[in-house]
Each structure stands twice: as C-alpha cells, then as structure tokens.
Design a protein around this motif. Sequence first.
Motif, mmCIF file in Angstrom:
data_model
loop_
_atom_site.group_PDB
_atom_site.id
_atom_site.type_symbol
_atom_site.label_atom_id
_atom_site.label_comp_id
_atom_site.label_asym_id
_atom_site.label_seq_id
_atom_site.Cartn_x
_atom_site.Cartn_y
_atom_site.Cartn_z
ATOM 1 N N VAL A 1 41.658 39.324 34.046
ATOM 2 C CA VAL A 1 40.356 39.000 34.502
ATOM 3 C C VAL A 1 39.973 37.333 34.470
ATOM 4 N N ASP A 2 39.808 36.646 35.512
ATOM 5 C CA ASP A 2 39.514 35.205 34.998
ATOM 6 C C ASP A 2 38.215 34.927 35.824
ATOM 7 N N ILE A 3 37.085 34.803 34.822
ATOM 8 C CA ILE A 3 35.831 34.551 35.046
ATOM 9 C C ILE A 3 35.660 33.222 35.370
ATOM 10 N N SER A 4 35.040 32.802 36.480
ATOM 11 C CA SER A 4 34.876 31.461 36.930
ATOM 12 C C SER A 4 33.688 30.685 35.791
ATOM 13 N N PRO A 5 33.665 29.504 35.786
ATOM 14 C CA PRO A 5 32.720 29.048 34.650
ATOM 15 C C PRO A 5 31.331 29.108 34.810
ATOM 16 N N ASP A 6 30.889 29.532 36.381
ATOM 17 C CA ASP A 6 29.613 29.830 36.503
ATOM 18 C C ASP A 6 29.202 31.276 36.128
ATOM 19 N N GLY A 7 30.447 32.059 36.069
ATOM 20 C CA GLY A 7 30.081 33.334 35.779
ATOM 21 C C GLY A 7 29.633 34.328 36.855
ATOM 22 N N ARG A 8 29.787 33.741 38.085
ATOM 23 C CA ARG A 8 29.431 34.639 39.098
ATOM 24 C C ARG A 8 30.717 35.272 39.953
ATOM 25 N N SER A 9 31.938 34.776 39.722
ATOM 26 C CA SER A 9 33.002 35.125 40.689
ATOM 27 C C SER A 9 34.164 35.359 39.452
ATOM 28 N N ALA A 10 35.253 36.213 39.817
ATOM 29 C CA ALA A 10 36.573 36.492 38.936
ATOM 30 C C ALA A 10 37.459 36.812 39.880
ATOM 31 N N GLY A 11 38.591 36.239 39.274
ATOM 32 C CA GLY A 11 40.143 36.796 39.985
ATOM 33 C C GLY A 11 40.766 37.730 38.863
ATOM 34 N N LEU A 12 41.125 38.866 39.795
ATOM 35 C CA LEU A 12 41.655 40.154 39.232
ATOM 36 C C LEU A 12 42.962 40.283 39.578
#
Length: 470
Positions: free
Chosen positions: A332-343
């Motif tokens: 899981v790669d969580i974006s810097p703003d913490g609101r989305s992620a790549g799975l």
Amino acid sequence: MPVPVPRQRAIPALETDQAPAPAMPGAASTGTPGPGTPSGEAAPRKQTTTGTDAADAADAAAKAAASFTAPGTHLTLLLIQDDPGGSPVVPELLDASGKPIRVRTARNLTEAERLLTDDVHCILLDLALPAPPHTEDDNDDELAVLKHVLRLAPRHAVLALTASGDAERGTEAVRVGAQDYLFRDELDGRLLSRAIRYAVERKRSDRAERRLTESRLRAQENARLERGLLPTPLLDGSSLRFAARYRPGRSRALLGGDFYDTVRTPDGTVHAMIGDVCGHGPDEAALGVELRIAWRALTLAGLCGDALLGTLQQVLEHERENDEIFATLCTVDISPDGRSAGLCLAGHPAPLLVRPAPAPSGPGAVAELLPHDNNGPALGLLPGARWPRTQVQLGAEWTLMLYTDGLIEGHVGAGRERLGQDGMVAMIRRQLAQGLRGENLLRAAVSEVRELNGGELTDDLAVLLLDRQA
C-alpha cells in the motif's frame, strides 16, 4: 598413591528442575579440579535462561538425566581390557544407593561394540589395548583406541585406565574426551564404584550443558532473524500511527514465514507491506527477511507497484530452495496528504479499511475490505506475471489493517468451519463497537481468533495497523 576421584559437577536446579546432587565423599565442594581432572578446567557456571530457551533447556537436561539416572536404574559398566580375567577389579561394585553395579567385559573393541547397548552407563577402557586396524587415527597415536571408543559411544561416560604413575597420559585422555583416568594397579571396589558414579554424573552434566549452549545459540540465531522479520518502521515526519502484532504458528516457535515493513520516502509517501512465505520455520523466515529487506531497498530507491513486485519475484526465484516455494504480498502506497492510496495484491488477502460512520448513522465506525478484483498471482508462481495497481480513496480519518491469512484461516469451534474474511470483518466490527482502537484492537483481534480456534493457531499470523486522525 590414592586413586584419582573425579570431581562432582552437579546440574544447577534452574536448568533441570532438580536440586543439585549432594556432595560425594572426597569431592571438593568448591569445584576445584581433583586428581585426573585437567587443572585448567573450571567448574561449570550456572546458566540462566528465559522463555522458550528456558523450556528447551529444562527439557534437554531432563532427557539427559533420565537417560542415565532414571529411578530404579542399575548402573552398568562395560570393561574393555585385553585380559579381564587378570584385572584387579573387585567382583562387587556398588552404586550410591548400595545397589550392585553390573559389569560386562570385552577383550577387544569388536566385542565391546556388540556389548555396548543402551543400558550401559559407563565404559572403563584400558589405554594399553591395541587400536583397531584401518581407523581414522594414526596408529602411532597412543590414544587412538580412546578416540575410537569416543566415536563409538558419544553418549556414554568413559574412564581411562592407565599404568601407575602415567598421569601425563591420563591427563591427555581427559583432554581428548574421557571423564577421568584411573591407575590400573591401584584400584579397589569402593574407589572404583565412586569413580564410576562421578563419571556418569559428569557425562550427564556435560551433555545437559552442551544442549543448553546449543539452545542458546539457536535462540540467538532466531532472535537475529526475528529482528529482520519485525523491523522498526521508518515513519519519521509522518502523522500516521503504527501498530503491529506477530505470532508464529507452531507451539513454542520463535519464527514463521510472515513479514512486514513500513517506510516513508522523501516525497512524504508512506509505503506499507505485509507478506507470507509458504511454510514455517527458519528457512522460510530467512527468505522472508530477504524479501523484506529487498522491498525496503527498492522502495527507498523509488520503485513501486508492478515494477517493484516484478523485481521481488526475481529475488524470490533466485533465493528459494525449490520451485514450489512462493510468497504472497500486499503493498500500500499512501499519498503524502493521507487521503488516497495505491494498492497491489500478489495472491494476498485484501486489507481492511475502517472509517467513521456517515453523519446520519451517528457515532461509530464502518469496516470493509478494500477492492481485490485486480489481485495478481503470488510471487514465484507465474514467470512474467503482472500486478495491477488499484487506486483507493481513504478519506480524512481512517484505520488501515493489513494481515496475513493466519488471522482468517483459524477454525471456529470444534468443526471444520474457518473464520474467513467475512467472519474477520464481523469480528472487527464488534470490537470497534466496543470502542477498541489501535493496539487494543489488535490485541483483542488476535486473542479472539485464538479463542475461536480453541488454542494455538497452526499458521503464522501478522497484523499491521496504520491509523490517521483528522
């Protein structure tokens, strides 16, 4: 000259769950080496162990004790001498309880090998006996016969019999592996009986001490592997909170094939991973450590998604012992703003996302699995495989739980039914309704899974929790 009496070496009570044996007459209570014992040899120091190491140590010592000194066991001596009939050994030897010590005699090593059964506790070997032909030892070696017997009977106590005044040869025999040496022409029944008892006790102590040492070394190796499996997350600068639980499947095991990691790259992205190598034990744990370290290095180098998983598959293919070994993985790669992620999923169960309940529903939390339609194959199954990356929305406040299949494959009750992902989601929802979060939530989840299973899980279990508060 008095007959040399080997010093007593009692096993510490902590190691064996037994009290130390009382001092025998003539034995120095301070552990000072007696005649026939190399002066450079110190009395054994008390060993202290904890946890699994202590349990293994106690088992090892108990087994060693049982094999030599079980209650009601008569000591048996095997005398190996060229002319047993002319031996000065008295016909009756007594053990510590006054029971007769049984004596078997062998004229050569061939007879000795035939008579060396499991009920023999001690061997009295005449060093003047000729060495057998075609042995590994040099025929000019005056201790060749002793070395042959030590290889033949590694679990038995050995007393070396040498000519009167030949203390140098006797001392060398002890250095090579005998428990003590005695002078051939100065024996009597009382002193020989005591020497036999001491030799058996010392051999038992040496074996238990050696097993304790081996247990400690294994524990140290496992601890090094465990540190590799359970790393410190690199989350400096991130507002996310981290928690994890790890439990190997086998009873009293230290290691399993599950592994996880979390790092934050310079751009502010938080990368989390959890994986599972098929199988259990040190070999699978070592492979898990390699994959985790490779994942961290590749992630910090800027790889993610399909490119990263493809490289990890190459690592697995080169490092595994056979082509049947594979590993599942979730990243899981969580974006810097913490609101989305790549799975990305490689044959692995989808993570669980917990978010606050919508406003009309009032206070509470909603728990649901992330999408798993694009789940790719496990690493090591299909050459040239691809792993799609799914973009998911997390929101402003959330908890993300990554886990291995040990959390969902435990049984429910006495039947064959398993908890499964649906059962896990229902369990987490109940615990969330009780107000459990973070560490408390993980602790409760693992505890309930074990209770539902009716005891220790057979599969390894790892759970990782990332939490973001608005």
